[in-house]
Design a protein around this motif. Structure first.
Motif, mmCIF file in Angstrom:
data_model
loop_
_atom_site.group_PDB
_atom_site.id
_atom_site.type_symbol
_atom_site.label_atom_id
_atom_site.label_comp_id
_atom_site.label_asym_id
_atom_site.label_seq_id
_atom_site.Cartn_x
_atom_site.Cartn_y
_atom_site.Cartn_z
ATOM 1 N N ALA A 1 0.824 -1.212 0.000
ATOM 2 C CA ALA A 1 0.000 0.000 0.000
ATOM 3 C C ALA A 1 0.855 1.258 0.000
ATOM 4 C CB ALA A 1 -0.948 -0.006 1.201
ATOM 5 N N MET A 2 1.929 1.268 0.832
ATOM 6 C CA MET A 2 2.785 2.453 0.890
ATOM 7 C C MET A 2 3.589 2.632 -0.390
ATOM 8 S SD MET A 2 2.371 4.414 3.407
ATOM 9 C CE MET A 2 3.823 5.414 3.076
ATOM 10 N N ILE A 3 3.968 1.531 -1.009
ATOM 11 C CA ILE A 3 4.693 1.640 -2.282
ATOM 12 C C ILE A 3 3.800 2.281 -3.335
ATOM 13 C CG2 ILE A 3 5.674 0.307 -4.181
ATOM 14 C CD1 ILE A 3 6.698 -1.652 -1.991
ATOM 15 N N ARG A 4 2.554 1.856 -3.382
ATOM 16 C CA ARG A 4 1.620 2.478 -4.325
ATOM 17 C C ARG A 4 1.489 3.977 -4.063
ATOM 18 N NH1 ARG A 4 -1.766 -1.028 -7.215
ATOM 19 N NH2 ARG A 4 -1.537 -3.229 -6.648
ATOM 20 N N GLN A 5 1.403 4.352 -2.787
ATOM 21 C CA GLN A 5 1.284 5.772 -2.434
ATOM 22 C C GLN A 5 2.533 6.540 -2.857
ATOM 23 O OE1 GLN A 5 0.280 6.642 1.698
ATOM 24 N NE2 GLN A 5 1.380 8.602 1.586
ATOM 25 N N LYS A 6 3.707 5.979 -2.580
ATOM 26 C CA LYS A 6 4.953 6.659 -2.924
ATOM 27 C C LYS A 6 5.102 6.822 -4.436
ATOM 28 C CE LYS A 6 7.543 5.120 1.165
ATOM 29 N NZ LYS A 6 8.656 4.263 1.649
ATOM 30 N N VAL A 7 4.721 5.784 -5.177
ATOM 31 C CA VAL A 7 4.805 5.871 -6.641
ATOM 32 C C VAL A 7 3.844 6.936 -7.168
ATOM 33 C CG1 VAL A 7 4.409 4.631 -8.802
ATOM 34 C CG2 VAL A 7 5.617 3.505 -6.918
ATOM 35 N N ALA A 8 2.667 7.017 -6.578
ATOM 36 C CA ALA A 8 1.708 8.050 -6.991
ATOM 37 C C ALA A 8 2.271 9.442 -6.728
ATOM 38 C CB ALA A 8 0.383 7.856 -6.260
ATOM 39 N N GLU A 9 2.953 9.619 -5.589
ATOM 40 C CA GLU A 9 3.548 10.913 -5.257
ATOM 41 C C GLU A 9 4.681 11.270 -6.217
ATOM 42 O OE1 GLU A 9 4.764 10.620 -1.194
ATOM 43 O OE2 GLU A 9 2.715 10.505 -0.421
ATOM 44 N N ALA A 10 5.293 10.258 -6.822
ATOM 45 C CA ALA A 10 6.415 10.478 -7.738
ATOM 46 C C ALA A 10 5.960 10.445 -9.198
ATOM 47 C CB ALA A 10 7.482 9.414 -7.500
ATOM 48 N N GLY A 11 4.723 10.815 -9.436
ATOM 49 C CA GLY A 11 4.124 10.652 -10.752
ATOM 50 C C GLY A 11 4.801 11.398 -11.882
ATOM 51 N N THR A 12 5.521 12.498 -11.598
ATOM 52 C CA THR A 12 6.132 13.281 -12.669
ATOM 53 C C THR A 12 7.552 12.825 -13.005
ATOM 54 O OG1 THR A 12 6.995 14.940 -11.125
ATOM 55 C CG2 THR A 12 4.785 15.300 -12.022
ATOM 56 N N TYR A 13 8.082 11.870 -12.262
ATOM 57 C CA TYR A 13 9.475 11.475 -12.474
ATOM 58 C C TYR A 13 9.609 10.487 -13.621
ATOM 59 C CZ TYR A 13 10.672 14.062 -8.363
ATOM 60 O OH TYR A 13 10.855 15.086 -7.488
ATOM 61 N N ARG A 14 10.725 10.601 -14.346
ATOM 62 C CA ARG A 14 10.952 9.783 -15.536
ATOM 63 C C ARG A 14 11.730 8.509 -15.229
ATOM 64 N NH1 ARG A 14 11.955 14.426 -20.139
ATOM 65 N NH2 ARG A 14 10.503 15.958 -19.249
ATOM 66 N N MET A 15 12.201 8.389 -13.987
ATOM 67 C CA MET A 15 12.869 7.171 -13.529
ATOM 68 C C MET A 15 12.670 7.068 -12.026
ATOM 69 S SD MET A 15 16.868 5.919 -13.810
ATOM 70 C CE MET A 15 16.746 5.423 -15.521
ATOM 71 N N LEU A 16 12.453 5.858 -11.540
ATOM 72 C CA LEU A 16 12.336 5.614 -10.115
ATOM 73 C C LEU A 16 13.493 4.727 -9.667
ATOM 74 C CD1 LEU A 16 8.507 4.885 -9.738
ATOM 75 C CD2 LEU A 16 9.707 7.055 -9.360
ATOM 76 N N LYS A 17 14.050 5.062 -8.508
ATOM 77 C CA LYS A 17 15.078 4.231 -7.897
ATOM 78 C C LYS A 17 14.408 3.409 -6.800
ATOM 79 C CE LYS A 17 19.441 4.512 -5.344
ATOM 80 N NZ LYS A 17 20.608 5.363 -5.044
ATOM 81 N N VAL A 18 14.546 2.089 -6.892
ATOM 82 C CA VAL A 18 13.830 1.183 -6.002
ATOM 83 C C VAL A 18 14.824 0.481 -5.092
ATOM 84 C CG1 VAL A 18 12.196 -0.721 -5.888
ATOM 85 C CG2 VAL A 18 12.163 0.826 -7.856
ATOM 86 N N LYS A 19 14.579 0.544 -3.792
ATOM 87 C CA LYS A 19 15.419 -0.147 -2.826
ATOM 88 C C LYS A 19 14.997 -1.610 -2.732
ATOM 89 C CE LYS A 19 17.872 3.412 -1.292
ATOM 90 N NZ LYS A 19 19.345 3.469 -1.321
#
Length: 367
Positions: free
Chosen positions: A164-182
């Motif tokens: 659930a928190m990952i979904r929230q964090k990804v939604a907050e990062a909606g404008t980014y062109r790359m995500l760094k995932v731990k």
């Protein structure tokens, strides 16, 4: 020159206070510094720890009416603390130098004062570069002859968390062109599959030494490559050099040294073990050595990633001055906190925009 012990203690007990600077007058220079605590917007979890704050020390360096800003950021796992930074800075005496343009000599002197203490040294390096740029009335990337339009998009970091928190964090990062995932725990595939259920943007995976077996690492590299993960950062422990080299030779995506790469002297031996290096100002003593590392990696035909700790816009904007030299940028540290004291580099639609201000380009909020 040494701060009184009782002053030091009172400052340390008030780590997020806006005042309480310790001052040193040193010939034509004046140094002042104080502790500050960064508050994370979310609990930050990687393979080996979780935290909600990051201790930093803010530094100002004055010379003939100009002031340079610097910062030491110390995630606790690196071994530095506000106390250790204060102890190091109390040893610094710049009165032997007549000008900030004696950069090489000043930073060599600072580096030789004590081993390690790289974040404390970075605070001085950043302030010195900011000071020089202000005297020259030029942004430092221009002093270096770099093109700010060549800064790669910055990734935004998604820490290890619940679905659930990952979904929230990804939604907050909606404008980014790359995500760094731990990654690095048993939840790795769940995390990637959760992200892929809501976005198809490219990913980079930071394992933080979490995989111990080279066959598992290779299997994961193939699985991740099929899901548009573009590189692996520090997939296995840094002391497993042979295993990391074995993986790099077989992996369908590049491998990047992070914990295995601290300073300039580390870089040559990493060729063939990793595809590239992750440079961070707090690991390598600041902007001067970071630029040397990027240039050496390029000469060795290695990839360059420019990373950060959790930092204010002061240190982030300093790193961004050399970001045109990088293949990948991970400069989201100031975006992960709620109490940034500086206005500097901005991120719009995932792209880094440097302000046209001299030095590292920051001003204190409220100034």
């Amino acid at each position: 020159m040494i701060a009184k012990k009782e002053t030091f203690i009172s400052v340390m007990h008030n780590a997020s206070a806006p005042t309480n600077w310790i001052h040193h007058h040193q010939g034509k220079f004046q140094i002042r510094y104080r502790p500050y605590t960064l508050q994370m917007n979310h609990v930050f979890t990687v393979a080996s720890f979780s935290r909600t704050t990051t201790p930093v020390v803010l530094l100002e360096l004055d010379f003939e009416g100009f002031t340079g800003y610097g910062e030491a950021a110390m995630p606790p796992y690196l071994g530095e603390s506000q106390e250790s930074v204060f102890g190091f800075l109390q040893q610094v005496d710049l009165s032997r130098f007549s000008s900030p343009f004696e950069t090489a000599d000043i930073l060599a002197y600072v580096d030789a004062l004590a081993p390690n203490n790289t974040a404390a040294k970075a605070a001085i390096d950043i302030a010195l570069h900011d000071l020089i740029g202000k005297i020259m009335q030029q942004p430092f990337y221009k002093v270096w002859g770099l093109d700010s339009q060549k800064i790669p998009p910055t990734s935004f970091t998604i820490g290890i968390d619940t679905e659930a928190m990952i979904r929230q964090k990804v939604a907050e990062a909606g404008t980014y062109r790359m995500l760094k995932v731990k990654l690095g725990l048993e939840t790795d595939k769940m995390i990637i599959e959760t992200i892929r259920s809501v976005t198809d943007v490219p990913l980079c995976a930071d394992v933080n030494q979490g995989w111990k077996d080279k066959y598992l690492a290779l299997d994961m590299a193939g699985w991740l490559a099929e899901r548009n993960v573009v590189f692996l950062e520090q997939p296995m422990p840094k002391d497993q050099a042979e295993d990391n080299a074995w993986l790099t030779a077989r992996s369908p995506i590049p491998t990047i040294a992070d914990e295995a790469c601290q300073r300039l002297a580390d870089v040559p031996a990493l060729r063939g073990i990793y595809s590239g290096i992750n440079i961070k100002l707090m690991k390598c003593t600041g902007m001067r050595e970071a630029k040397q590392m990027a240039e050496l990696a390029r000469a060795l035909d290695m990839k360059v990633m420019l990373g950060c700790m959790t930092e204010t816009s002061c240190a982030i904007s300093a790193a961004a001055q050399l970001a045109p030299l990088a293949d990948w940028a991970d400069l989201d540290g100031a975006l992960l906190i709620g109490n940034d004291l500086f206005d500097g580099m901005k991120v719009h639609d995932g792209l880094c925009h440097l302000p046209e201000r001299p030095g590292i380009g920051v001003i204190k909020k409220g100034d």
